[in-house]
Design a protein around this motif. Structure first.
Motif, mmCIF file in Angstrom:
data_model
loop_
_atom_site.group_PDB
_atom_site.id
_atom_site.type_symbol
_atom_site.label_atom_id
_atom_site.label_comp_id
_atom_site.label_asym_id
_atom_site.label_seq_id
_atom_site.Cartn_x
_atom_site.Cartn_y
_atom_site.Cartn_z
ATOM 1 N N LEU A 131 -54.022 4.092 -6.570
ATOM 2 C CA LEU A 131 -54.134 2.749 -7.118
ATOM 3 C C LEU A 131 -54.948 1.913 -6.134
ATOM 4 N N THR B 178 -56.093 0.973 -0.813
ATOM 5 C CA THR B 178 -55.701 2.023 -1.756
ATOM 6 C C THR B 178 -54.300 2.516 -1.426
ATOM 7 N N ARG C 216 -56.773 3.239 -16.651
ATOM 8 C CA ARG C 216 -55.481 3.069 -17.333
ATOM 9 C C ARG C 216 -55.128 4.276 -18.169
ATOM 10 N N VAL D 165 -47.334 5.504 -11.818
ATOM 11 C CA VAL D 165 -47.518 4.056 -11.846
ATOM 12 C C VAL D 165 -46.730 3.500 -13.029
ATOM 13 N N THR E 231 -54.101 -5.355 -9.089
ATOM 14 C CA THR E 231 -54.644 -4.012 -9.301
ATOM 15 C C THR E 231 -56.094 -4.096 -9.783
ATOM 16 N N VAL F 81 -49.754 6.971 -15.608
ATOM 17 C CA VAL F 81 -49.701 5.507 -15.680
ATOM 18 C C VAL F 81 -48.888 5.165 -16.917
ATOM 19 N N VAL G 296 -53.260 10.484 -12.538
ATOM 20 C CA VAL G 296 -53.444 9.433 -11.558
ATOM 21 C C VAL G 296 -53.081 9.926 -10.160
ATOM 22 N N PHE H 136 -57.455 2.428 -11.277
ATOM 23 C CA PHE H 136 -56.777 3.670 -10.915
ATOM 24 C C PHE H 136 -57.816 4.780 -10.797
#
Length: 495
Positions: free
Chosen positions: A379, A397, A250, A403, A365, A255, A376, A368
């Motif tokens: 995902l 994936t 995260r 994101v 999810t 993200v 990132v 990441f």
């Protein structure tokens, strides 16, 4: 009703949308300009004028729907506008932004397509502005009482307008540089162009409401100090504390929260920015969350020109028909709906890895992963069953340069200090506590809208604003003639 057989002879016809290839090249509203008025009188004539109109019960505002449908079918636009504004301060907002629970409660919807209530409402509101049926309504005299409204979303604006018209001197405090709250910076312009908002603000200014922008109460001005200046305070700050996604990765750059992304695109439309620093242009975008905010991100990303854009919904794909056992009429059913954004993504093939309309249903999810620079890149997801438990062997994936987390909101943001400075009592779920009269534990301080109710629809926000205005008026004067359409404890119809 003008035609007793209107609902039998006239099929439902919605406001036509502009072609996808045309509308994704701009930020204008998606509907064909001028295409609603030629069809709306016949559509209003489909209203059955039911003996018990459940559309009233489905709408918290108590809109007089059969009445203004009949007036539109007779093309008496002035009377229709009067009936519409009798229960709703901002029908041009709800006519564009509300998901229309009134249509789910339409008696005709038991076995036919419902009346296009939302389109009729929008047509009346727009015609009222064109014909000058919505002049400012300043009070005949002032009460000498003062009220501060904190927050300028639909709840705050509705409360401010009602209290101003009742004769009180009202000032609206907004932390952003423009009035409107989420309607200004959270709702994309292709759903509602901002000139609709601007003309209501000018109407309110002409009535006497004062606006203070770029003022965060609790930070730029002390909450206790503000309370001491006014006879009453209305907290209408909204539920802006966004929910997080606590999964590995995260912390990677790229993200982002949906409500960090959407305002930037709106600022481009306002002319503040040439391009958004978080633009989806050329990126693989994944939106986590299947609600309206996620759809707003989808439509915004499509207009910015992504390499791909996919939306994840943890729920299974709903059916196209109402489940009469689980969600009987007149409750609002969870059925498959194709928003303007999903239509655009489907037609443009924006999500090659997803289902036809850019959504992956029953997807959760896991984590990441990114590059060595901490950005990132991927995902990792898994399919889930009806209990949201992972289905073994379904991991996959998706490429993800950007994101967007659209997981909803838990209550008011407390980082500005407003809640703590006033010493407000809070509910366990994170909202402001209040009694049956919208009053908090602090004398003279009232709470309304998403800040106290929790995340809800725009019709509930406006209904809360009108109801809290009546409560404040009663507190200041001992009685009130303002309408109070709901109580703090009312909820949407459920089984």
């Amino acid at each position: 009703m003008a035609d007793p057989k209107g609902f039998l002879n006239t099929p439902r016809q919605d406001w036509p949308r502009r072609p996808v290839g045309e509308r994704v090249r701009d930020w204008d509203e998606v509907y064909v300009p001028g295409a609603l008025l030629p069809i709306i009188s016949e559509q209003a004539d489909r209203c059955m004028d039911c003996g018990i109109p459940f559309c009233h019960e489905a709408c918290p505002l108590g809109n007089l729907i059969p009445e203004w449908n009949d007036l539109v079918s007779r093309e008496d636009w002035r009377a229709a506008a009067d009936r519409l504004h009798a229960t709703n301060n901002f029908p041009e907002f709800t006519g564009r932004l509300c998901p229309a629970p009134c249509e789910a409660g339409c008696v005709l919807a038991i076995n036919q397509p419902a009346v296009t209530i939302k389109n009729v409402e929008c047509a009346i509101a727009d015609r009222a502005w064109e014909e000058g049926f919505t002049p400012p309504r300043p009070p005949d005299r002032l009460s000498g009482r003062t009220v501060a409204v904190i927050g300028s979303g639909p709840t705050g604006l509705a409360a401010a307008q009602q209290l101003t018209r009742a004769g009180h001197t009202v000032a609206v405090y907004e932390k952003d540089d423009r009035i409107g709250g989420l309607m200004r910076y959270g709702i994309p312009a292709f759903k509602m162009e901002k000139h609709h908002l601007e003309r209501r603000i000018e109407q309110m200014r002409a009535e006497g409401t004062r606006f203070r922008t770029s003022t965060a109460v609790g930070r730029d001005i002390g909450a206790a100090e503000l309370r001491s200046r006014y006879d009453a305070v209305v907290l209408a700050t909204g539920a802006t504390a966004w929910r997080e996604l606590p999964v590995p990765g995260r912390e990677l750059r790229g993200v982002e929260q949906a409500m960090a992304y959407l305002p930037l695109a709106n600022r481009v439309c306002e002319g503040d920015l040439e391009t958004s620093p978080m633009s989806a242009a050329g990126k693989h975008v994944v939106i986590v969350g299947g609600g309206d905010t996620g759809a707003d991100c989808l439509g915004t990303a499509v207009r910015e020109g992504p390499a791909s854009v996919t939306q994840l919904d943890i729920y299974a794909q709903p059916g196209v028909e109402r489940d009469d056992g689980a969600e009987p009429w007149p409750t609002y059913p969870k059925v498959y709906r194709l928003s303007v954004a999903h239509e655009e993504a489907r037609d443009l093939g924006s999500a090659p890895a997803a289902d036809a309309d850019a959504r992956l249903f029953a997807a959760s999810t896991l984590r990441f992963s990114g590059d060595e620079d901490g950005h990132v890149g991927w995902l990792h997801l898994v399919e889930v069953d009806a209990l949201r438990q992972p289905v073994p062997g379904t991991e996959r994936t998706l490429p993800a340069d950007l994101v967007l987390l659209a997981l909803g909101f838990s209550g008011p943001d407390r980082t500005d200090g407003l809640v703590d400075q006033l010493g407000l009592e809070m509910e366990p779920r994170g909202t402001i506590s209040r009694d049956a009269g919208f009053a908090t534990n602090v004398p003279g301080v009232f709470a309304a809208g998403d800040a106290a109710r929790g995340q809800s629809l725009i019709v509930w926000a406006i209904a809360e604003g009108r109801a809290v205005a009546a409560a404040v008026d009663r507190y200041l004067t001992g009685s009130s003639r303002l309408p109070a359409p709901i109580s703090p404890y009312d909820r949407p119809m459920t089984v």
